[in-house]
Design a protein around this motif. Structure first.
Motif, PDB file in Angstrom:
ATOM      1  N   ASP A 152       6.123  44.498  18.468  1.00 50.59           N
ATOM      2  CA  ASP A 152       7.104  45.488  18.029  1.00 50.59           C
ATOM      3  C   ASP A 152       6.958  45.716  16.519  1.00 50.59           C
ATOM      4  O   ASP A 152       6.596  44.807  15.766  1.00 50.59           O
ATOM      5  N   GLY A 153       7.291  46.898  16.085  1.00 47.51           N
ATOM      6  CA  GLY A 153       7.422  47.168  14.663  1.00 47.51           C
ATOM      7  C   GLY A 153       8.894  47.163  14.286  1.00 47.51           C
ATOM      8  O   GLY A 153       9.710  47.810  14.951  1.00 47.51           O
ATOM      9  N   THR A 154       9.243  46.402  13.274  1.00 48.37           N
ATOM     10  CA  THR A 154      10.629  46.370  12.807  1.00 48.37           C
ATOM     11  C   THR A 154      10.628  46.265  11.291  1.00 48.37           C
ATOM     12  O   THR A 154       9.577  46.061  10.667  1.00 48.37           O
ATOM     13  N   ASN A 155      11.802  46.391  10.705  1.00 41.32           N
ATOM     14  CA  ASN A 155      11.929  46.286   9.250  1.00 41.32           C
ATOM     15  C   ASN A 155      12.709  45.035   8.867  1.00 41.32           C
ATOM     16  O   ASN A 155      13.753  44.738   9.464  1.00 41.32           O
ATOM     17  N   ILE A 156      12.194  44.308   7.883  1.00 44.64           N
ATOM     18  CA  ILE A 156      12.968  43.259   7.221  1.00 44.64           C
ATOM     19  C   ILE A 156      13.641  43.918   6.028  1.00 44.64           C
ATOM     20  O   ILE A 156      12.987  44.600   5.225  1.00 44.64           O
ATOM     21  N   THR A 157      14.953  43.755   5.929  1.00 42.95           N
ATOM     22  CA  THR A 157      15.706  44.382   4.844  1.00 42.95           C
ATOM     23  C   THR A 157      16.556  43.338   4.128  1.00 42.95           C
ATOM     24  O   THR A 157      16.950  42.330   4.710  1.00 42.95           O
ATOM     25  N   TRP A 158      16.853  43.600   2.867  1.00 44.21           N
ATOM     26  CA  TRP A 158      17.659  42.689   2.066  1.00 44.21           C
ATOM     27  C   TRP A 158      18.307  43.451   0.917  1.00 44.21           C
ATOM     28  O   TRP A 158      17.929  44.579   0.600  1.00 44.21           O
ATOM     29  N   THR A 159      19.285  42.811   0.315  1.00 47.98           N
ATOM     30  CA  THR A 159      19.874  43.307  -0.927  1.00 47.98           C
ATOM     31  C   THR A 159      19.665  42.249  -1.996  1.00 47.98           C
ATOM     32  O   THR A 159      19.390  41.082  -1.689  1.00 47.98           O
ATOM     33  N   LYS A 160      19.803  42.654  -3.248  1.00 51.03           N
ATOM     34  CA  LYS A 160      19.610  41.717  -4.351  1.00 51.03           C
ATOM     35  C   LYS A 160      20.578  42.030  -5.472  1.00 51.03           C
ATOM     36  O   LYS A 160      21.111  43.141  -5.563  1.00 51.03           O
ATOM     37  N   THR A 161      20.800  41.038  -6.327  1.00 49.66           N
ATOM     38  CA  THR A 161      21.467  41.259  -7.608  1.00 49.66           C
ATOM     39  C   THR A 161      20.590  40.666  -8.693  1.00 49.66           C
ATOM     40  O   THR A 161      19.935  39.647  -8.496  1.00 49.66           O
ATOM     41  N   GLY A 162      20.554  41.327  -9.833  1.00 51.53           N
ATOM     42  CA  GLY A 162      19.754  40.833 -10.945  1.00 51.53           C
ATOM     43  C   GLY A 162      18.339  41.375 -10.925  1.00 51.53           C
ATOM     44  O   GLY A 162      17.861  41.906  -9.924  1.00 51.53           O
ATOM     45  N   THR A 163      17.686  41.224 -12.065  1.00 47.71           N
ATOM     46  CA  THR A 163      16.298  41.647 -12.209  1.00 47.71           C
ATOM     47  C   THR A 163      15.392  40.521 -11.719  1.00 47.71           C
ATOM     48  O   THR A 163      15.211  39.514 -12.408  1.00 47.71           O
ATOM     49  N   LEU A 164      14.866  40.682 -10.522  1.00 51.83           N
ATOM     50  CA  LEU A 164      14.064  39.645  -9.878  1.00 51.83           C
ATOM     51  C   LEU A 164      12.613  40.091  -9.786  1.00 51.83           C
ATOM     52  O   LEU A 164      12.314  41.274  -9.678  1.00 51.83           O
ATOM     53  N   GLY A 165      11.710  39.112  -9.763  1.00 46.47           N
ATOM     54  CA  GLY A 165      10.285  39.383  -9.629  1.00 46.47           C
ATOM     55  C   GLY A 165       9.878  39.528  -8.177  1.00 46.47           C
ATOM     56  O   GLY A 165      10.585  40.123  -7.368  1.00 46.47           O
ATOM     57  N   ASN A 166       8.749  38.927  -7.822  1.00 49.24           N
ATOM     58  CA  ASN A 166       8.207  39.053  -6.477  1.00 49.24           C
ATOM     59  C   ASN A 166       8.786  38.012  -5.527  1.00 49.24           C
ATOM     60  O   ASN A 166       9.183  36.914  -5.946  1.00 49.24           O
ATOM     61  N   VAL A 167       8.797  38.364  -4.254  1.00 49.63           N
ATOM     62  CA  VAL A 167       9.372  37.489  -3.231  1.00 49.63           C
ATOM     63  C   VAL A 167       8.333  37.199  -2.146  1.00 49.63           C
ATOM     64  O   VAL A 167       7.294  37.863  -2.040  1.00 49.63           O
ATOM     65  N   GLU A 168       8.668  36.169  -1.359  1.00 48.19           N
ATOM     66  CA  GLU A 168       7.881  35.844  -0.169  1.00 48.19           C
ATOM     67  C   GLU A 168       8.816  35.813   1.030  1.00 48.19           C
ATOM     68  O   GLU A 168       9.987  35.429   0.907  1.00 48.19           O
ATOM     69  N   MET A 169       8.285  36.202   2.183  1.00 43.64           N
ATOM     70  CA  MET A 169       9.039  36.151   3.441  1.00 43.64           C
ATOM     71  C   MET A 169       8.307  35.264   4.435  1.00 43.64           C
ATOM     72  O   MET A 169       7.079  35.341   4.556  1.00 43.64           O
ATOM     73  N   ARG A 170       9.060  34.423   5.138  1.00 47.29           N
ATOM     74  CA  ARG A 170       8.511  33.580   6.192  1.00 47.29           C
ATOM     75  C   ARG A 170       9.451  33.620   7.390  1.00 47.29           C
ATOM     76  O   ARG A 170      10.624  33.988   7.260  1.00 47.29           O
ATOM     77  N   TYR A 171       8.926  33.205   8.546  1.00 49.58           N
ATOM     78  CA  TYR A 171       9.804  33.073   9.706  1.00 49.58           C
ATOM     79  C   TYR A 171       9.769  31.646  10.225  1.00 49.58           C
ATOM     80  O   TYR A 171       8.811  30.891  10.030  1.00 49.58           O
ATOM     81  N   SER A 172      10.870  31.275  10.861  1.00 45.16           N
ATOM     82  CA  SER A 172      11.047  29.947  11.448  1.00 45.16           C
ATOM     83  C   SER A 172      11.192  30.088  12.955  1.00 45.16           C
ATOM     84  O   SER A 172      11.774  31.058  13.449  1.00 45.16           O
ATOM     85  N   THR A 173      10.671  29.118  13.685  1.00 40.07           N
ATOM     86  CA  THR A 173      10.841  29.103  15.148  1.00 40.07           C
ATOM     87  C   THR A 173      11.767  27.976  15.592  1.00 40.07           C
ATOM     88  O   THR A 173      11.962  27.773  16.790  1.00 40.07           O
ATOM     89  N   ASP A 174      12.350  27.248  14.620  1.00 46.82           N
ATOM     90  CA  ASP A 174      13.230  26.127  14.959  1.00 46.82           C
ATOM     91  C   ASP A 174      14.601  26.293  14.296  1.00 46.82           C
ATOM     92  O   ASP A 174      15.184  25.349  13.782  1.00 46.82           O
ATOM     93  N   ALA A 175      15.088  27.538  14.312  1.00 50.83           N
ATOM     94  CA  ALA A 175      16.437  27.872  13.821  1.00 50.83           C
ATOM     95  C   ALA A 175      16.615  27.589  12.334  1.00 50.83           C
ATOM     96  O   ALA A 175      17.718  27.327  11.871  1.00 50.83           O
TER      97      ALA A 175
END
Length: 222
Positions: free
Chosen positions: A157-180
């Motif tokens: 499936d194609g889906t979107n990961i979305t988020w909000t932020k506060t402050g001037t932030l640099g780069n991020v990383e996203m990971r997924y968990s299979t154990d909650a």
């Protein structure tokens, strides 16, 4: 408190620079002695919070607190980002706030760092001041908004990961968990080096069939 020839004296709220002390015989006022010169009594301010070790988040409202000693009128509040070496950032509006209020609600600014202090200073006498004993931190925030629970996806499936932020932030990383959320292993990296402003992020759902999935987003520098 201070000693006047062996007498322990609690300094009164008699702020001024023309102060003298006279010692007089209780039974004969003609027997007395007066200070040779004048001295000064000043008020003081002791900061309660932030006073070292706190972590405050951009955009939230936090109370700056202090205890005033003496009738010192209004005070201004400043913050430092260099551990108190300089205080170029004024928090209060023109005229300051009453020292006797002892608290000021502050909307935490986008001044992310780990070396901050607050200073409270009399507007009529800048030598009457108090500052945080230790440094505190200001951090930005990230809040994941999707996927955020109850969704069902199918492999590829194609889906979107979305988020909000506060402050001037640099780069991020996203990971997924299979154990909650117990672990987010390096093998489950969705994307890395993505700008914190780059929401939404398109994700092709992997072959990780299960019902204990979570996604995490975190700042690479923190």
């Amino acid at each position: 408190m201070t000693n006047v020839d062996g007498y322990l004296w609690t300094i009164p709220d008699a702020i001024g620079n023309q102060v003298k002390v006279k010692v007089e015989n209780f039974y004969d006022s003609a027997v007395s002695a007066v200070s040779n010169g004048i001295f000064t009594i000043k008020g003081r301010v002791v900061v309660g919070a932030p006073n070292g070790g706190e972590i405050w988040k951009v955009g939230e409202t936090r109370n700056i607190t202090w205890t005033p000693y003496g009738s010192i009128g209004n005070v201004d509040i400043y913050y430092s980002t260099d551990g108190g070496a300089t205080y170029p950032n004024k928090i209060t509006a023109l005229g300051g706030v009453l020292a006797s209020s002892g608290t000021y609600a502050w909307t935490v600014p986008d001044s992310i760092g780990a070396n901050l202090k607050v200073k409270i200073e009399s507007i009529t006498d800048p030598t009457v001041k108090g500052e945080s004993t230790g440094v505190f931190e200001i951090k930005g925030t990230l809040t994941l908004t999707a996927p955020n629970g109850t969704e069902t996806f199918f492999v590829n499936d194609g889906t979107n990961i979305t988020w909000t932020k506060t402050g001037t932030l640099g780069n991020v990383e996203m990971r997924y968990s299979t154990d909650a959320g117990a672990t987010y292993p390096i093998g489950n990296v969705i994307a890395t080096g993505v700008a914190a402003t780059a929401t939404p992020h398109a994700w092709t759902v992997p072959d990780a069939i299960g019902n204990q999935l979570k996604v995490k987003i975190f700042l690479l520098s923190d």
